[in-house]
Write a protein that holds these residues in place. Structure first.
Motif, PDB file in Angstrom:
ATOM      1  N   ARG A 115      10.987   6.554   4.523  1.00  0.00           N
ATOM      2  CA  ARG A 115       9.779   7.336   4.802  1.00  0.00           C
ATOM      3  C   ARG A 115       9.856   8.628   4.003  1.00  0.00           C
ATOM      4  O   ARG A 115      10.732   9.451   4.236  1.00  0.00           O
ATOM      5  CB  ARG A 115       9.653   7.655   6.273  1.00  0.00           C
ATOM      6  N   THR A 116       8.956   8.813   3.052  1.00  0.00           N
ATOM      7  CA  THR A 116       8.952  10.023   2.222  1.00  0.00           C
ATOM      8  C   THR A 116       7.574  10.656   2.275  1.00  0.00           C
ATOM      9  O   THR A 116       6.585  10.001   2.646  1.00  0.00           O
ATOM     10  CB  THR A 116       9.291   9.684   0.756  1.00  0.00           C
ATOM     11  N   PRO A 117       7.452  11.939   1.905  1.00  0.00           N
ATOM     12  CA  PRO A 117       6.135  12.586   1.877  1.00  0.00           C
ATOM     13  C   PRO A 117       5.158  11.869   0.939  1.00  0.00           C
ATOM     14  O   PRO A 117       3.944  11.927   1.136  1.00  0.00           O
ATOM     15  CB  PRO A 117       6.455  14.001   1.366  1.00  0.00           C
ATOM     16  N   ALA A 118       5.688  11.178  -0.070  1.00  0.00           N
ATOM     17  CA  ALA A 118       4.828  10.480  -1.031  1.00  0.00           C
ATOM     18  C   ALA A 118       4.433   9.090  -0.550  1.00  0.00           C
ATOM     19  O   ALA A 118       3.629   8.424  -1.189  1.00  0.00           O
ATOM     20  CB  ALA A 118       5.541  10.367  -2.385  1.00  0.00           C
TER      21      ALA A 118
ATOM     22  N   HIS B  39       0.806  -1.228   0.000  1.00  0.00           N
ATOM     23  CA  HIS B  39       0.000   0.000   0.000  1.00  0.00           C
ATOM     24  C   HIS B  39       0.836   1.274   0.000  1.00  0.00           C
ATOM     25  O   HIS B  39       0.373   2.306  -0.486  1.00  0.00           O
ATOM     26  CB  HIS B  39      -0.945   0.004   1.203  1.00  0.00           C
ATOM     27  N   GLY B  40       2.028   1.209   0.569  1.00  0.00           N
ATOM     28  CA  GLY B  40       2.903   2.370   0.565  1.00  0.00           C
ATOM     29  C   GLY B  40       2.558   3.432   1.586  1.00  0.00           C
ATOM     30  O   GLY B  40       3.267   4.432   1.699  1.00  0.00           O
ATOM     31  N   ARG B  41       1.497   3.213   2.348  1.00  0.00           N
ATOM     32  CA  ARG B  41       1.090   4.182   3.368  1.00  0.00           C
ATOM     33  C   ARG B  41       0.585   3.441   4.596  1.00  0.00           C
ATOM     34  O   ARG B  41      -0.130   2.431   4.470  1.00  0.00           O
ATOM     35  CB  ARG B  41      -0.003   5.125   2.848  1.00  0.00           C
ATOM     36  N   LEU B  42       0.899   3.964   5.780  1.00  0.00           N
ATOM     37  CA  LEU B  42       0.486   3.303   7.013  1.00  0.00           C
ATOM     38  C   LEU B  42      -1.032   3.258   7.151  1.00  0.00           C
ATOM     39  O   LEU B  42      -1.595   2.257   7.600  1.00  0.00           O
ATOM     40  CB  LEU B  42       1.102   4.011   8.222  1.00  0.00           C
TER      41      LEU B  42
END
Length: 297
Positions: free
Chosen positions: A51-54, A16-19
């Motif tokens: 961990r990046t803003p994207a 998913h790339g996001r928590l």
């Protein structure tokens, strides 16, 4: 330490790339996901995500871990399936994603075979002709018009099919003659809603008329078929829809024919599941026996 549960959290974040999205898939709070990833990274002795803003992106070490984690996941899922299924019969649910036309006109009429062999298996058929079908990975096995990325799925070519122009005899007899493609400018054309069509293999309208547009637009191929057979106009349809319908005839048959491909995609962690294999076998048999589909094998 490494545990199968930690790897489950790791896989969902990698997918998913996001928590927040991973936490929804796992049914836990996003802070729990973050703690599990941190714990796993400490045990591994290296960072697994940048961990990046994207979003959270896999590091080189993370990429190496994905394959091992998927093997563990696949083994656990297969073991559970083996213990909960009766001998010779499958239970549980299998979700199949497919484009509208293939799902409604090819697969659905042939689900009887699967049902007879496995009466306790629940089948969820999700039909949609859109790009995000594969991106969401919310399926056990998918048929898609776009060649999938090998990052998270195993895929193969399932079949090829042809698109032709179809209309009713009555429509053609009451409308200007069509002897060449440019004559289509004088006719009502039926196709997808252009602004909503994000599937590259179906952006074919320039092949019909370089600067033309469809006057009747709907985002469902069943709508194209019903509009054409009701005498509303001319629609590009797969031959497996147009040819069996006696109310339709091909238009400029010798000038317009486009071939497209269907692919089968299975998430890597599900390739060993018996219920996925059963659907895969069904799809192969259906294509092999269908007069308007050519097997990809």
């Amino acid at each position: 330490m490494f545990t199968a549960d930690h790897l489950r959290f790791f896989l969902e974040v990698s997918r998913h790339g996001r928590l927040n999205e991973a936490s929804r898939a796992l049914g836990v709070d996003h802070t729990t996901v973050g703690r599990r990833i941190t714990s796993l990274e400490k045990a591994a002795g290296r960072r697994l995500f940048d961990r990046t803003p994207a979003g959270w992106r896999l590091t080189e070490a993370g990429h190496r871990l994905v394959g091992y984690a998927e093997t563990v996941e696949s083994t656990l899922v297969a073991a559970f399936e083996d213990q909960t299924s009766s001998v010779g019969s499958l239970t549980g649910s299998v979700r199949i994603a497919a484009p509208d036309g293939f799902g409604a006109f090819v697969l659905t009429p042939n689900l009887t075979t699967l049902r007879q062999a496995h009466p306790d298996l629940n089948v969820e058929l999700v039909t949609a002709t859109e790009h995000k079908t594969i991106d969401t990975r919310e399926f056990d096995i998918a048929v898609t018009l776009e060649q999938p990325s090998p990052r998270f799925v195993v895929f193969r070519k399932l079949a090829t099919y042809s698109l032709h122009l179809y209309a009713t005899r009555e429509y053609l007899e009451s409308s200007p003659a069509v002897t060449k493609m440019d004559d289509l400018r004088d006719h009502t054309l039926i196709w997808y809603v252009g602004a909503l069509l994000d599937v590259a293999p179906l952006r074919i309208f320039d092949s019909i008329l370089a600067d033309g547009r469809a006057q009747i637009q709907t985002n469902n191929i069943t709508g194209h078929w019903l509009a054409a057979r009701s005498g509303l106009g001319i629609a590009p349809l797969p031959s497996y829809i147009g040819e069996p319908d006696d109310s339709l005839v091909r238009v400029v048959a010798e000038r317009f024919s486009i071939e497209r491909t269907y692919w089968i995609a299975v998430p890597r962690e599900l390739t060993g599941l018996a219920r996925v294999k059963a659907v895969d076998e069904l799809l192969s048999n259906v294509v092999a026996e269908h007069p308007h589909l050519t097997s990809g094998q």
